[in-house]
Write a protein that holds these residues in place. Structure first.
Motif: not given
Length: 257
Positions: A154-158, A196-201, A231-235
């Motif tokens: 929940n913390y990561i999502q918020e 965290l990375t998955s939610i951000r992307i 951009s690097k993480t997204f790619r």
């Protein structure tokens, strides 16, 4: 947070309007914390603590009848698992330091900054999660570990759009990063960093598709203030850079019309 969706907060402040202002601030910050009781002095606070299962007490220092330092001492002795946060003005700062020596968890300077208050409450929530697990002894029951993981999810999502230091969170909970990742993966199938990375992307893709924000602005909105890192993480995750993803989506929409 056993059998409830929030931590109960008792706010102790003799100035009525200031107390109501802090209540409104807490209500606007995070659903994980709710002011369920109020008091104007230490004696009233102790009565509230007897009536209900309060997890966090936020108390002023200078109050009539029983001041915040005396209250903190009572709470430490009678309710050792309850977290006490001290409210103080600059003139009371030496008292705040004394309160920390008497096992107060943290102090807040008045006027209360909402962002600082939010950080202190989140830190308290992590500490309470640790206490819950420690009360089960060295072997953590599945239920309590599940609660802890749910809280982190929940913390990561918020807060994914903010700077999140998993190592710092683990340290606040009394764990190593490796151990935290281990129990997290046991219940979610992934690590905190990967989630965290998955939610951000995921949110970046939605913004790229549905808004006209620049790549740099989108990166900032999903927790990547550095455009190159975004951009690097997204790619790495999507297989193309953000601009290419936006272009493909635009072409797809055009061809459908």
């Amino acid at each position: 947070m056993k059998e409830k969706d929030f931590y109960k907060v008792l706010l102790v402040e003799d100035e009525h309007f200031l107390r109501q202002s802090i209540v409104r601030t807490i209500d606007s910050l995070d659903d994980a914390f709710k002011v369920t009781a109020q008091a104007s002095n230490g004696n009233e606070a102790l009565e509230q603590l007897e009536k209900d299962d309060i997890q966090i007490v936020i108390t002023d220092i200078q109050m009539p009848v029983m001041n915040g330092l005396q209250l903190a001492e009572h709470i430490n002795r009678q309710y050792p698992d309850t977290i006490t946060i001290i409210l103080t003005g600059y003139a009371d700062f030496k008292y705040a330091q004394e309160a920390l020596r008497q096992h107060a968890f943290e102090y807040l300077l008045k006027p209360v900054d909402p962002e600082v208050l939010h950080k202190v409450l989140n830190k308290a929530g992590l500490k309470l999660g640790q206490v819950t697990m420690n009360n089960e002894g060295n072997e953590f029951g599945n239920y309590d570990a599940r609660e802890q993981v749910d809280y982190l999810v929940n913390y990561i999502q918020e807060h994914y759009m903010e700077t999140i230091d998993i190592g710092e969170l683990a340290d606040q909970m009394g764990f190593t990063s490796a151990y935290l990742s281990k129990i997290f993966k046991r219940f979610t199938g992934t690590t905190p960093i990967k989630m965290l990375t998955s939610i951000r992307i995921h949110n970046a893709k939605k913004l790229l598709k549905n808004t006209n924000y620049s790549i740099q602005e989108i990166g900032k909105k999903v927790g990547y203030p550095d455009q190159f890192h975004f951009s690097k993480t997204f790619r790495k995750i999507v297989g193309m850079n953000p601009s290419a993803f936006r272009d493909i989506d635009t072409l797809s929409d055009t061809s459908n019309h």
